[in-house]
Design an enzyme around this catalytic site. Structure first.
Site, PDB file in Angstrom:
ATOM      1  N   LYS A 101       0.875  -1.187   0.000  1.00  8.22           N
ATOM      2  CA  LYS A 101       0.000   0.000   0.000  1.00  8.22           C
ATOM      3  C   LYS A 101       0.900   1.222   0.000  1.00  8.22           C
ATOM      4  O   LYS A 101       2.041   1.158   0.461  1.00  8.22           O
ATOM      5  CB  LYS A 101      -0.882   0.009   1.250  1.00  8.22           C
ATOM      6  CG  LYS A 101      -2.103   0.894   1.140  1.00  8.22           C
ATOM      7  CD  LYS A 101      -3.268   0.193   0.473  1.00  8.22           C
ATOM      8  CE  LYS A 101      -4.407   1.134   0.199  1.00  8.22           C
ATOM      9  NZ  LYS A 101      -5.601   0.431  -0.303  1.00  8.22           N
ATOM     10  N   ASP A 144      -6.959   4.351  -4.646  1.00 10.72           N
ATOM     11  CA  ASP A 144      -7.630   4.240  -3.348  1.00 10.72           C
ATOM     12  C   ASP A 144      -8.236   5.625  -3.117  1.00 10.72           C
ATOM     13  O   ASP A 144      -8.441   6.384  -4.084  1.00 10.72           O
ATOM     14  CB  ASP A 144      -6.636   3.838  -2.242  1.00 10.72           C
ATOM     15  CG  ASP A 144      -7.326   3.478  -0.917  1.00 10.72           C
ATOM     16  OD1 ASP A 144      -7.936   2.407  -0.834  1.00 10.72           O
ATOM     17  OD2 ASP A 144      -7.269   4.283   0.041  1.00 10.72           O
TER      18      ASP A 144
HETATM   19  P1  NDP Z   1     -12.826   7.960  -3.004  1.00  9.18           P
HETATM   20  O1  NDP Z   1     -11.744   8.943  -2.803  1.00  9.18           O
HETATM   21  O2  NDP Z   1     -13.376   7.745  -4.372  1.00  9.18           O
HETATM   22  O3  NDP Z   1     -14.043   8.294  -2.042  1.00  9.18           O
HETATM   23  C1  NDP Z   1     -13.895   8.349  -0.648  1.00  9.18           C
HETATM   24  C2  NDP Z   1     -15.182   8.849  -0.053  1.00  9.18           C
HETATM   25  O4  NDP Z   1     -15.109   8.747   1.363  1.00  9.18           O
HETATM   26  C3  NDP Z   1     -15.446  10.309  -0.367  1.00  9.18           C
HETATM   27  O5  NDP Z   1     -16.825  10.517  -0.417  1.00  9.18           O
HETATM   28  C4  NDP Z   1     -14.799  11.004   0.836  1.00  9.18           C
HETATM   29  O6  NDP Z   1     -15.321  12.294   1.090  1.00  9.18           O
HETATM   30  C5  NDP Z   1     -15.144  10.053   1.946  1.00  9.18           C
HETATM   31  N1  NDP Z   1     -14.115  10.160   3.003  1.00  9.18           N
HETATM   32  C6  NDP Z   1     -12.792   9.915   2.879  1.00  9.18           C
HETATM   33  N2  NDP Z   1     -12.159  10.144   4.026  1.00  9.18           N
HETATM   34  C7  NDP Z   1     -13.099  10.550   4.883  1.00  9.18           C
HETATM   35  C8  NDP Z   1     -13.066  10.931   6.239  1.00  9.18           C
HETATM   36  N3  NDP Z   1     -11.919  10.950   6.936  1.00  9.18           N
HETATM   37  N4  NDP Z   1     -14.239  11.277   6.807  1.00  9.18           N
HETATM   38  C9  NDP Z   1     -15.399  11.255   6.105  1.00  9.18           C
HETATM   39  N5  NDP Z   1     -15.482  10.905   4.815  1.00  9.18           N
HETATM   40  C10 NDP Z   1     -14.354  10.557   4.224  1.00  9.18           C
HETATM   41  O7  NDP Z   1     -12.263   6.578  -2.397  1.00  9.18           O
HETATM   42  P2  NDP Z   1     -12.807   5.101  -2.628  1.00  9.18           P
HETATM   43  O8  NDP Z   1     -14.272   5.109  -2.844  1.00  9.18           O
HETATM   44  O9  NDP Z   1     -11.938   4.462  -3.625  1.00  9.18           O
HETATM   45  O10 NDP Z   1     -12.446   4.435  -1.221  1.00  9.18           O
HETATM   46  C11 NDP Z   1     -13.372   4.373  -0.139  1.00  9.18           C
HETATM   47  C12 NDP Z   1     -12.960   3.276   0.826  1.00  9.18           C
HETATM   48  O11 NDP Z   1     -12.935   2.023   0.128  1.00  9.18           O
HETATM   49  C13 NDP Z   1     -11.562   3.420   1.439  1.00  9.18           C
HETATM   50  O12 NDP Z   1     -11.577   2.881   2.737  1.00  9.18           O
HETATM   51  C14 NDP Z   1     -10.706   2.540   0.533  1.00  9.18           C
HETATM   52  O13 NDP Z   1      -9.526   2.103   1.188  1.00  9.18           O
HETATM   53  C15 NDP Z   1     -11.670   1.398   0.295  1.00  9.18           C
HETATM   54  N6  NDP Z   1     -11.370   0.564  -0.859  1.00  9.18           N
HETATM   55  C16 NDP Z   1     -11.313   1.097  -2.119  1.00  9.18           C
HETATM   56  C17 NDP Z   1     -11.053   0.281  -3.201  1.00  9.18           C
HETATM   57  C18 NDP Z   1     -11.092   0.804  -4.600  1.00  9.18           C
HETATM   58  O14 NDP Z   1     -11.044  -0.028  -5.520  1.00  9.18           O
HETATM   59  N7  NDP Z   1     -11.220   2.085  -4.838  1.00  9.18           N
HETATM   60  C19 NDP Z   1     -10.731  -1.137  -3.028  1.00  9.18           C
HETATM   61  C20 NDP Z   1     -10.905  -1.623  -1.667  1.00  9.18           C
HETATM   62  C21 NDP Z   1     -11.178  -0.783  -0.646  1.00  9.18           C
HETATM   63  P3  NDP Z   1     -14.419  13.590   0.787  1.00  9.18           P
HETATM   64  O15 NDP Z   1     -14.323  13.642  -0.704  1.00  9.18           O
HETATM   65  O16 NDP Z   1     -15.169  14.707   1.369  1.00  9.18           O
HETATM   66  O17 NDP Z   1     -13.089  13.342   1.455  1.00  9.18           O
END
Ligand code: NDP
Length: 464
Positions: free
Chosen positions: A137, A177
């Site tokens: 990671k 991510d």
């Molecule tokens: P994105 O950046 O596309 O979206 C993340 C979302 O979560 C946004 O809406 C963001 O809001 C919100 N968010 C992030 N940090 C915070 C926080 N500290 N508090 C509140 N809201 C938060 O990321 P992904 O959708 O790709 O990832 C989301 C989760 O899924 C993560 O945990 C990631 O590790 C996990 N994941 C992702 C994979 C992938 O293929 N993309 C694979 C496996 C797991 P804002 O924009 O306001 O920060």
């Protein structure tokens, strides 16, 4: 998000107690890493009784120590010509069953401990996919929010200038991510190609016309819904008609809602770091299209959803509250898809109180350990992240195969493979939980099944 104090249950073995004490002493100030390891070694107590050779070969001690940690300076210039400096990381955690594989996270909260927890989880998750991928990671404390495309490009180019010397299609294959989507992968790939003068599958999540795989953007969200369907099938139920709470509004959340709609369920919430929306009528495909444009093109805030559609409630994030009210609505299913520790112990209690009996984790480690214990005690259908969200990396594995073979599978072919992999992961977790005397406990199932494959490979490869 806060991290709870880690209490060891009274039944914890002295081996695990000593291991955790040592881990905390060696890795101070990394609470998320401690939490991720504790959740796993609680399950592994069951394995060590049956496989004492893992103890004598120091497998667990080696398992919690990254093979390599890279930390580097990322200097870049903003649009005003000012010099900015961020910190870059890559954790190469374990390569026993394949090249390191795992995403890059760009978010202001990124630090060494968070990336170590993610890399540690990734090793087990990748093992569960049935594909030959080790775990890693990386990322940076760079926050793409509010930055221009030009600034994001300059940052990505500087980041890759250092990272390029440590990765490669047979060594380490990063992906996206939080904060790293198609735009960032494009800039990173462009710089890698320029530096190395080679066009290879060194990153996944690429654009479709330059080596990307169909269904990769959809895969994590779709996979987490497929996992929920499999869990429900064990009780002869389906998702049709179920009310679902979804957090986040990024990649994982968007495609979770898309698949829920396709299967006849109703998603009623979405969020970002500023607040959440509750839409009792349901986030229909048309409304989801608005969210995709809002988040992926205009890069706006989720509040605009409530301004646009009637009957929607928007609640801004209130740091004084000790609960996340998104988890306090009547529903049957929850799909946390934002970030780590977004469900604390009170939120877990609220979910159970409101009738939720299916939790499928799209985000990594979204539930604090005390919440995990509540779900397990209540015997709900609880799919932990490393199993439920493995569809993303599994499809990255499929992208790597297509790159090596220099061909592209159709949308249907990739989705079909993804669906089969999620079914296989579900079955493996379920069977393993049962074999180790804890039927229905997907946490034990995922931790143990993921671990055994890596541990046996480490045994075969000697003391490295
Ligand atoms: P994105 O950046 O596309 O979206 C993340 C979302 O979560 C946004 O809406 C963001 O809001 C919100 N968010 C992030 N940090 C915070 C926080 N500290 N508090 C509140 N809201 C938060 O990321 P992904 O959708 O790709 O990832 C989301 C989760 O899924 C993560 O945990 C990631 O590790 C996990 N994941 C992702 C994979 C992938 O293929 N993309 C694979 C496996 C797991 P804002 O924009 O306001 O920060």
């Amino acid at each position: 998000m806060t991290v709870q104090e880690l209490e060891l249950p009274v039944t914890t073995s002295s081996f695990v107690r000593d291991l955790m004490a040592d881990l905390k002493a060696k890795n101070p100030g990394e609470p998320e890493f401690h939490q991720a390891v504790l959740e796993v070694v609680e399950s592994l107590d069951l394995v060590l009784e049956r496989r004492p050779e893992y103890r004598s070969h120091g497998i667990i001690e080696r398992f919690v120590e990254p093979e390599r940690v890279l930390m580097f300076r990322v200097p870049w210039q903003d649009d005003q010509g000012r010099v900015q400096v961020n910190r870059g990381f890559r954790i190469q955690m374990n390569s026993a069953i394949g090249p390191y594989k795992g995403g890059l996270r760009f978010h202001a909260s990124v630090n060494l401990g968070i990336l170590k927890f993610l890399a540690f989880e990734q090793v087990l998750k990748n093992s569960l996919t049935t594909l030959p991928m080790g775990g890693g990671k990386g990322g940076s404390d760079f926050d793409p929010k509010g930055k221009s495309d030009n600034e994001v490009m300059h940052f990505c180019q500087s980041f890759m200038t250092e990272l390029a010397r440590h990765i490669g299609p047979d060594t380490d294959v990063p992906a996206g991510d939080i904060g790293v989507g198609g735009r960032e992968i494009g800039y990173l790939f462009g710089q890698y190609k320029r530096l190395r003068n080679e066009f290879t599958g060194v990153l996944t999540g690429k654009g479709l016309n330059w080596g990307g795989s169909l269904i990769r953007p959809e895969a994590t969200g779709y996979g987490s819904v497929y996992f929920a369907s499999e869990m429900l099938a064990t009780r002869n139920e389906t998702l049709k008609g179920k009310v679902c709470l979804v957090s986040g509004s990024g990649n994982v959340a968007q495609y979770t809602v898309e698949k829920l709609n396709q299967l006849g369920a109703k998603a009623v919430t979405l969020s970002d770091s500023d607040g959440y929306i509750y839409d009792e009528a349901g986030i229909t495909p048309e409304k989801l299209q608005f969210v995709m444009d809002l988040k992926n093109v205009r890069r706006g805030r989720i509040k605009e959803y409530a301004d646009k559609f009637k009957g929607v409630v928007y609640a801004p994030h209130d740091p004084r509250l000790d609960t996340n009210q998104l988890w306090n609505h009547k529903a049957q299913c929850a799909f946390p898809s934002a970030t780590q520790n977004e469900i604390n112990a009170k939120d877990a209690a609220n979910l159970l109180k409101n009738g939720v009996y299916v939790v499928s984790e799209g985000a990594n480690m979204p539930t604090v350990l005390a919440g995990v214990h509540q779900f397990l005690d209540a015997k709900i259908l609880y799919g932990p992240a490393k199993a439920a969200n493995a569809g993303g990396v599994a499809t990255s594995g499929l992208e790597m195969s297509q790159n090596s073979m220099r061909l592209s599978w159709t949308r249907e072919e990739v989705d079909d493979r993804l669906h089969k992999i999620m079914k296989a992961i579900h079955k493996n977790c379920r069977d393993t939980a049962e074999a180790f005397g804890t039927p229905g406990n997907y946490v034990n199932g995922a931790n143990i099944a993921g671990f055994l494959k890596v541990a046996d490979a480490m045994m075969d490869q000697g003391l490295v």
